[in-house]
Write a protein that holds these residues in place. Structure first.
Motif, PDB file in Angstrom:
ATOM      1  N   LEU A 105       0.838  -1.204   0.000  1.00 51.08           N
ATOM      2  CA  LEU A 105       0.000   0.000   0.000  1.00 51.08           C
ATOM      3  C   LEU A 105       0.874   1.255   0.000  1.00 51.08           C
ATOM      4  CD1 LEU A 105      -3.028   0.645   0.096  1.00 51.08           C
ATOM      5  CD2 LEU A 105      -2.789   0.962   2.565  1.00 51.08           C
ATOM      6  N   ASN A 106       1.923   1.268   0.852  1.00 49.60           N
ATOM      7  CA  ASN A 106       2.825   2.422   0.901  1.00 49.60           C
ATOM      8  C   ASN A 106       3.497   2.659  -0.438  1.00 49.60           C
ATOM      9  OD1 ASN A 106       2.287   2.966   3.542  1.00 49.60           O
ATOM     10  ND2 ASN A 106       4.009   1.796   4.352  1.00 49.60           N
ATOM     11  N   ARG A 107       3.979   1.582  -1.039  1.00 45.39           N
ATOM     12  CA  ARG A 107       4.697   1.750  -2.318  1.00 45.39           C
ATOM     13  C   ARG A 107       3.745   2.179  -3.424  1.00 45.39           C
ATOM     14  NH1 ARG A 107      10.262  -1.433  -2.403  1.00 45.39           N
ATOM     15  NH2 ARG A 107      10.385  -1.731  -0.164  1.00 45.39           N
ATOM     16  N   THR A 108       2.497   1.696  -3.337  1.00 38.29           N
ATOM     17  CA  THR A 108       1.524   2.097  -4.362  1.00 38.29           C
ATOM     18  C   THR A 108       1.222   3.592  -4.235  1.00 38.29           C
ATOM     19  OG1 THR A 108       0.613  -0.124  -4.320  1.00 38.29           O
ATOM     20  CG2 THR A 108      -0.744   1.565  -5.339  1.00 38.29           C
ATOM     21  N   GLY A 109       1.157   4.084  -2.980  1.00 40.70           N
ATOM     22  CA  GLY A 109       0.970   5.519  -2.766  1.00 40.70           C
ATOM     23  C   GLY A 109       2.123   6.316  -3.353  1.00 40.70           C
ATOM     24  N   PHE A 110       3.332   5.832  -3.127  1.00 47.00           N
ATOM     25  CA  PHE A 110       4.538   6.484  -3.647  1.00 47.00           C
ATOM     26  C   PHE A 110       4.510   6.491  -5.182  1.00 47.00           C
ATOM     27  CE2 PHE A 110       9.118   6.217  -4.831  1.00 47.00           C
ATOM     28  CZ  PHE A 110       9.548   7.410  -4.272  1.00 47.00           C
ATOM     29  N   PHE A 111       4.079   5.372  -5.755  1.00 51.96           N
ATOM     30  CA  PHE A 111       3.983   5.254  -7.218  1.00 51.96           C
ATOM     31  C   PHE A 111       2.957   6.240  -7.780  1.00 51.96           C
ATOM     32  CE2 PHE A 111       1.847   3.199 -10.865  1.00 51.96           C
ATOM     33  CZ  PHE A 111       2.920   3.103 -11.740  1.00 51.96           C
ATOM     34  N   ALA A 112       1.789   6.327  -7.123  1.00 55.96           N
ATOM     35  CA  ALA A 112       0.731   7.226  -7.610  1.00 55.96           C
ATOM     36  C   ALA A 112       1.182   8.684  -7.517  1.00 55.96           C
ATOM     37  CB  ALA A 112      -0.547   7.008  -6.809  1.00 55.96           C
ATOM     38  N   LEU A 113       1.893   9.027  -6.424  1.00 56.76           N
ATOM     39  CA  LEU A 113       2.417  10.394  -6.301  1.00 56.76           C
ATOM     40  C   LEU A 113       3.410  10.690  -7.427  1.00 56.76           C
ATOM     41  CD1 LEU A 113       3.029  10.926  -2.478  1.00 56.76           C
ATOM     42  CD2 LEU A 113       1.327  12.019  -3.945  1.00 56.76           C
ATOM     43  N   GLY A 114       4.196   9.683  -7.778  1.00 53.69           N
ATOM     44  CA  GLY A 114       5.156   9.845  -8.875  1.00 53.69           C
ATOM     45  C   GLY A 114       4.454  10.130 -10.187  1.00 53.69           C
TER      46      GLY A 114
ATOM     47  N   PHE B 110       1.217   3.066 -16.118  1.00 52.99           N
ATOM     48  CA  PHE B 110       0.503   3.211 -14.860  1.00 52.99           C
ATOM     49  C   PHE B 110      -0.475   2.066 -14.596  1.00 52.99           C
ATOM     50  CE2 PHE B 110      -2.741   5.254 -12.114  1.00 52.99           C
ATOM     51  CZ  PHE B 110      -1.919   5.675 -11.090  1.00 52.99           C
ATOM     52  N   PHE B 111      -1.358   1.795 -15.566  1.00 51.45           N
ATOM     53  CA  PHE B 111      -2.430   0.841 -15.291  1.00 51.45           C
ATOM     54  C   PHE B 111      -1.948  -0.601 -15.149  1.00 51.45           C
ATOM     55  CE2 PHE B 111      -4.649   4.640 -16.814  1.00 51.45           C
ATOM     56  CZ  PHE B 111      -5.435   4.853 -15.690  1.00 51.45           C
ATOM     57  N   PRO B 112      -1.060  -1.097 -16.022  1.00 55.00           N
ATOM     58  CA  PRO B 112      -0.553  -2.455 -15.794  1.00 55.00           C
ATOM     59  C   PRO B 112       0.226  -2.576 -14.474  1.00 55.00           C
ATOM     60  CG  PRO B 112      -0.129  -1.790 -18.039  1.00 55.00           C
ATOM     61  CD  PRO B 112      -0.594  -0.565 -17.311  1.00 55.00           C
ATOM     62  N   THR B 113       0.923  -1.502 -14.063  1.00 55.92           N
ATOM     63  CA  THR B 113       1.666  -1.574 -12.798  1.00 55.92           C
ATOM     64  C   THR B 113       0.702  -1.681 -11.619  1.00 55.92           C
ATOM     65  OG1 THR B 113       3.412  -0.248 -13.787  1.00 55.92           O
ATOM     66  CG2 THR B 113       3.442  -0.452 -11.417  1.00 55.92           C
ATOM     67  N   LEU B 114      -0.388  -0.907 -11.675  1.00 56.50           N
ATOM     68  CA  LEU B 114      -1.402  -1.023 -10.617  1.00 56.50           C
ATOM     69  C   LEU B 114      -2.024  -2.413 -10.611  1.00 56.50           C
ATOM     70  CD1 LEU B 114      -3.473   2.264 -10.353  1.00 56.50           C
ATOM     71  CD2 LEU B 114      -1.659   1.402  -8.877  1.00 56.50           C
ATOM     72  N   ALA B 115      -2.279  -2.943 -11.819  1.00 52.94           N
ATOM     73  CA  ALA B 115      -2.854  -4.281 -11.917  1.00 52.94           C
ATOM     74  C   ALA B 115      -1.904  -5.303 -11.290  1.00 52.94           C
ATOM     75  CB  ALA B 115      -3.127  -4.628 -13.379  1.00 52.94           C
ATOM     76  N   LEU B 116      -0.598  -5.101 -11.503  1.00 52.10           N
ATOM     77  CA  LEU B 116       0.404  -6.002 -10.927  1.00 52.10           C
ATOM     78  C   LEU B 116       0.352  -5.939  -9.398  1.00 52.10           C
ATOM     79  CD1 LEU B 116       2.850  -7.872 -11.391  1.00 52.10           C
ATOM     80  CD2 LEU B 116       4.295  -5.832 -11.495  1.00 52.10           C
ATOM     81  N   ALA B 117       0.201  -4.716  -8.839  1.00 50.39           N
ATOM     82  CA  ALA B 117       0.118  -4.557  -7.381  1.00 50.39           C
ATOM     83  C   ALA B 117      -1.097  -5.314  -6.838  1.00 50.39           C
ATOM     84  CB  ALA B 117       0.024  -3.077  -7.021  1.00 50.39           C
ATOM     85  N   ILE B 118      -2.212  -5.207  -7.547  1.00 51.55           N
ATOM     86  CA  ILE B 118      -3.433  -5.888  -7.110  1.00 51.55           C
ATOM     87  C   ILE B 118      -3.237  -7.405  -7.167  1.00 51.55           C
ATOM     88  CG2 ILE B 118      -5.858  -6.319  -7.715  1.00 51.55           C
ATOM     89  CD1 ILE B 118      -5.879  -3.336  -8.715  1.00 51.55           C
TER      90      ILE B 118
ATOM     91  N   ARG C 264       9.116  -8.357  -6.753  1.00 55.28           N
ATOM     92  CA  ARG C 264      10.348  -7.677  -7.174  1.00 55.28           C
ATOM     93  C   ARG C 264      10.120  -6.850  -8.435  1.00 55.28           C
ATOM     94  NH1 ARG C 264      14.900  -9.719  -4.310  1.00 55.28           N
ATOM     95  NH2 ARG C 264      14.026 -11.254  -2.892  1.00 55.28           N
ATOM     96  N   ILE C 265       9.350  -7.403  -9.373  1.00 59.27           N
ATOM     97  CA  ILE C 265       9.046  -6.635 -10.596  1.00 59.27           C
ATOM     98  C   ILE C 265       8.286  -5.370 -10.214  1.00 59.27           C
ATOM     99  CG2 ILE C 265       7.777  -6.646 -12.786  1.00 59.27           C
ATOM    100  CD1 ILE C 265       8.201  -9.705 -12.853  1.00 59.27           C
ATOM    101  N   TYR C 266       7.307  -5.540  -9.328  1.00 56.38           N
ATOM    102  CA  TYR C 266       6.514  -4.378  -8.921  1.00 56.38           C
ATOM    103  C   TYR C 266       7.386  -3.325  -8.238  1.00 56.38           C
ATOM    104  CZ  TYR C 266       3.096  -1.462  -6.622  1.00 56.38           C
ATOM    105  OH  TYR C 266       2.382  -0.367  -6.198  1.00 56.38           O
ATOM    106  N   TYR C 267       8.211  -3.747  -7.287  1.00 53.17           N
ATOM    107  CA  TYR C 267       9.070  -2.786  -6.585  1.00 53.17           C
ATOM    108  C   TYR C 267      10.021  -2.092  -7.559  1.00 53.17           C
ATOM    109  CZ  TYR C 267       7.501  -4.574  -2.035  1.00 53.17           C
ATOM    110  OH  TYR C 267       6.757  -4.915  -0.941  1.00 53.17           O
ATOM    111  N   GLY C 268      10.400  -2.804  -8.611  1.00 52.02           N
ATOM    112  CA  GLY C 268      11.278  -2.198  -9.612  1.00 52.02           C
ATOM    113  C   GLY C 268      10.577  -1.122 -10.420  1.00 52.02           C
ATOM    114  N   LEU C 269       9.254  -1.280 -10.627  1.00 54.69           N
ATOM    115  CA  LEU C 269       8.502  -0.320 -11.442  1.00 54.69           C
ATOM    116  C   LEU C 269       8.104   0.924 -10.646  1.00 54.69           C
ATOM    117  CD1 LEU C 269       6.150  -2.786 -13.368  1.00 54.69           C
ATOM    118  CD2 LEU C 269       7.928  -1.361 -14.380  1.00 54.69           C
ATOM    119  N   VAL C 270       8.032   0.782  -9.305  1.00 53.09           N
ATOM    120  CA  VAL C 270       7.507   1.869  -8.474  1.00 53.09           C
ATOM    121  C   VAL C 270       8.239   3.212  -8.652  1.00 53.09           C
ATOM    122  CG1 VAL C 270       7.368   2.610  -6.048  1.00 53.09           C
ATOM    123  CG2 VAL C 270       6.302   0.475  -6.767  1.00 53.09           C
ATOM    124  N   PRO C 271       9.583   3.225  -8.705  1.00 54.79           N
ATOM    125  CA  PRO C 271      10.235   4.546  -8.839  1.00 54.79           C
ATOM    126  C   PRO C 271      10.200   5.137 -10.245  1.00 54.79           C
ATOM    127  CG  PRO C 271      11.867   2.819  -8.445  1.00 54.79           C
ATOM    128  CD  PRO C 271      10.541   2.156  -8.462  1.00 54.79           C
TER     129      PRO C 271
END
Ligand SMILES: [Zn+2]
Length: 195
Positions: free
Chosen positions: A35-44, A71-79, A96-103
């Motif tokens: 959830l925290n990383r998704t927030g960081f991603f959305a702010l980005g 944006f949308f496939p990355t969110l789908a990956l988080a879900i 790991r793929i998701y954490y790599g996409l977040v920044p």
């Protein structure tokens, strides 16, 4: 052999040897981190859109499509990772793929900001005839003036403009478009004026 949802270590027993969490606590810790990383991603993503408003790329539609495709496939990956975590299934690789996409949106925002803010070259003035206007209301209103392109292989350009320029321009006008080369080679529009 399964992996701990919290730290990723292989665990033979219910309680993880590496971090000491049981599966429920590990699942909770993972979901909170997601959830925290998704927030960081959305702010980005918001920072990226802000940067593309401040220094609008000439191909701004292409840039916005690119960020949507990211944006949308990355969110789908988080879900997807969260769903698997709920069922206590293996998540290590996807996580790991998701954490790599977040920044990524933050890096792209910094790239666009640097491209515009550090661009010290003289602008190129292009004269172009207005053939139309496009406006889309919304959270981030989009205003484009469509002009005949000066670039080879392009029929028209959709020039991102501020509202005051948008309102006073009509088809048939000749615009002077101030185009900057961009520090990293992404051309952007510094402004327009009517001749
Ligand atoms: Zn662990």
């Amino acid at each position: 052999m399964t992996r701990c949802l919290n730290c990723g270590a292989e665990r033979a027993a219910d309680v993880c040897d590496a971090c000491g969490l049981d599966p429920t606590a590990a699942e909770f810790a993972l979901r909170r981190r997601l959830l925290n990383r998704t927030g960081f991603f959305a702010l980005g993503a918001i920072a990226f859109v802000a940067a593309s408003t401040r220094y609008p790329p000439l191909d701004s539609d292409g840039v916005l499509i690119f960020i949507a495709v990211l944006f949308f496939p990355t969110l789908a990956l988080a879900i997807w990772v969260e769903r698997r975590a709920l069922r206590h299934e293996e998540v290590e690789a996807l996580k790991r793929i998701y954490y790599g996409l977040v920044p990524l949106p933050w890096l792209l925002a910094a790239l666009l900001l640097g491209n515009g803010a550090l661009d010290r070259a003289a602008p190129q003035i292009e004269e172009a005839r207005v053939v139309g206007k496009v406006a889309m209301a919304g959270l981030l209103p989009i205003r484009r003036i469509v002009v005949v392109s000066w670039r080879e292989g392009h029929r028209v350009e959709r020039i991102p403009v501020v509202r005051s320029d948008f309102d006073v321009t009509s088809p048939g006008d000749i615009l002077e478009v101030k185009v900057m080369g961009g520090l990293v080679g992404i051309p952007w529009v510094a402004g327009v004026s009517r001749r």
